[in-house]
Design an enzyme around this catalytic site. Structure first.
Site, PDB file in Angstrom:
ATOM      1  N   ARG A  39       0.869  -1.185   0.000  1.00 52.74           N
ATOM      2  CA  ARG A  39       0.000   0.000   0.000  1.00 52.74           C
ATOM      3  C   ARG A  39       0.899   1.227   0.000  1.00 52.74           C
ATOM      4  O   ARG A  39       1.312   1.718   1.048  1.00 52.74           O
ATOM      5  CB  ARG A  39      -0.906  -0.032   1.239  1.00 52.74           C
ATOM      6  CG  ARG A  39      -1.866   1.144   1.362  1.00 52.74           C
ATOM      7  CD  ARG A  39      -2.781   0.928   2.568  1.00 52.74           C
ATOM      8  NE  ARG A  39      -3.700   2.035   2.774  1.00 52.74           N
ATOM      9  CZ  ARG A  39      -3.385   3.143   3.442  1.00 52.74           C
ATOM     10  NH1 ARG A  39      -2.194   3.295   3.968  1.00 52.74           N
ATOM     11  NH2 ARG A  39      -4.284   4.103   3.578  1.00 52.74           N
ATOM     12  N   SER A 111     -12.686  -2.629   0.719  1.00 53.86           N
ATOM     13  CA  SER A 111     -12.860  -2.035   2.041  1.00 53.86           C
ATOM     14  C   SER A 111     -14.322  -1.712   2.295  1.00 53.86           C
ATOM     15  O   SER A 111     -15.006  -1.210   1.405  1.00 53.86           O
ATOM     16  CB  SER A 111     -12.078  -0.724   2.136  1.00 53.86           C
ATOM     17  OG  SER A 111     -10.720  -0.937   1.875  1.00 53.86           O
ATOM     18  N   LYS A 140      -3.870   6.174   8.884  1.00 46.65           N
ATOM     19  CA  LYS A 140      -4.646   6.644   7.728  1.00 46.65           C
ATOM     20  C   LYS A 140      -5.302   7.959   8.108  1.00 46.65           C
ATOM     21  O   LYS A 140      -6.180   7.990   8.960  1.00 46.65           O
ATOM     22  CB  LYS A 140      -5.694   5.580   7.363  1.00 46.65           C
ATOM     23  CG  LYS A 140      -6.557   5.907   6.144  1.00 46.65           C
ATOM     24  CD  LYS A 140      -7.459   4.707   5.844  1.00 46.65           C
ATOM     25  CE  LYS A 140      -8.668   5.074   5.012  1.00 46.65           C
ATOM     26  NZ  LYS A 140      -8.362   5.290   3.596  1.00 46.65           N
TER      27      LYS A 140
HETATM   28  N1  TZP Z   1      -7.888   1.449   6.465  1.00 49.58           N
HETATM   29  C1  TZP Z   1      -8.651   1.625   7.538  1.00 49.58           C
HETATM   30  S1  TZP Z   1      -7.713   1.891   8.920  1.00 49.58           S
HETATM   31  C2  TZP Z   1      -6.263   1.770   8.046  1.00 49.58           C
HETATM   32  C3  TZP Z   1      -6.551   1.518   6.718  1.00 49.58           C
HETATM   33  C4  TZP Z   1      -5.569   1.351   5.643  1.00 49.58           C
HETATM   34  C5  TZP Z   1      -4.920   1.934   8.666  1.00 49.58           C
HETATM   35  C6  TZP Z   1      -4.523   0.796   9.555  1.00 49.58           C
HETATM   36  O1  TZP Z   1      -3.244   1.000  10.082  1.00 49.58           O
HETATM   37  P1  TZP Z   1      -2.871   0.626  11.586  1.00 49.58           P
HETATM   38  O2  TZP Z   1      -1.496   1.208  11.775  1.00 49.58           O
HETATM   39  O3  TZP Z   1      -2.842  -0.870  11.682  1.00 49.58           O
HETATM   40  O4  TZP Z   1      -3.891   1.260  12.485  1.00 49.58           O
END
Ligand code: TZP
Ligand code: MG
Length: 216
Positions: A39, A111, A140
């Site tokens: 990603r 998602s 994010k």
């Molecule tokens: N989509 C929803 S939350 C997220 C994504 C890509 C980020 C998740 O990252 P982390 O560091 O595991 O909270």
């Protein structure tokens, strides 16, 4: 798809670590991650040849450990590196277009933040859905409001046995409630990518998720 691939689903781009991302990925693979998503987005993200080169090397590493390699969003890149699948958000390429134009054996993930998105993804033919954010996350910047365990359980109830991976703010101590609420596994960025020892953290996720899943 094999739903057990979702058990410890590590996600990373070059800007999710201060280290060499290939070293972090290899340590996570040694620790037992079961799927990986590249990603590459946000601040200082690689583009063009740098992105392609990193993707190729990551795919090679994943395949050395027999772990599926998934690309986030970028269908052209996924085709260029012959990835095992693609993960798309609500504003990305549509599943029906991907199904018409991409390899038929691709794993397609979508998602979903709520029940309507989850049901739509299922009807479109997604192989799995990534549900969240479960908890708040700093990774994010435009993440939606956390849906917590209760939101996850509600979506599980709505989609029958469609494979689900939970995402957002997940650490080792959250594994049991998440699996209990119906997820097949956990998606993790920072808990592994920023760990002092990605290998041992991945090992703990592997052990906890195996144990939690065994109670089903
Ligand atoms: N989509 C929803 S939350 C997220 C994504 C890509 C980020 C998740 O990252 P982390 O560091 O595991 O909270
Ligand atoms: Mg997206």
């Amino acid at each position: 798809m094999n739903r057990s691939w979702l058990r410890v689903y590590f996600i990373m781009g070059s800007n999710n670590t201060t280290r060499n991302p290939l070293e972090v990925l290899e340590e996570a693979l040694q620790g037992g991650i079961t799927m990986f998503q590249f990603r590459e987005k946000g601040k200082n993200a690689y583009t063009g040849d740098m992105k392609l080169d990193l993707a190729q090397k990551m795919k090679q590493l994943c395949h050395q450990y027999n772990v599926p390699f998934i690309v986030n969003d970028d269908v052209d890149l996924a085709i260029a590196v012959n990835a095992d699948g693609i993960h798309v958000g609500q504003d990305d390429a549509k599943v029906d277009v991907i199904k018409r134009t991409c390899p038929s054996d691709w794993i397609i993930g979508v998602s979903a933040t709520n029940k309507d998105e989850a049901i739509q993804a299922m009807e479109d033919g997604a192989d799995y859905i990534g549900v969240g954010p479960i908890y708040s996350t700093k990774t994010k910047s435009d993440a939606k409001k956390p849906i917590d365990i209760i939101g996850l359980a509600y979506i599980r109830q709505a989609v029958g046995d469609l494979p689900i991976v939970a995402i957002g703010g997940i650490g080792m101590t959250n594994v049991f409630p998440i699996i209990k609420a119906g997820a097949d596994g956990v998606s993790i960025i920072s808990a592994i990518s920023n760990a002092n020892n990605p290998r041992s953290v991945a090992q703990v996720f592997d052990a906890y998720t195996s144990y939690a899943v065994s109670f089903r």
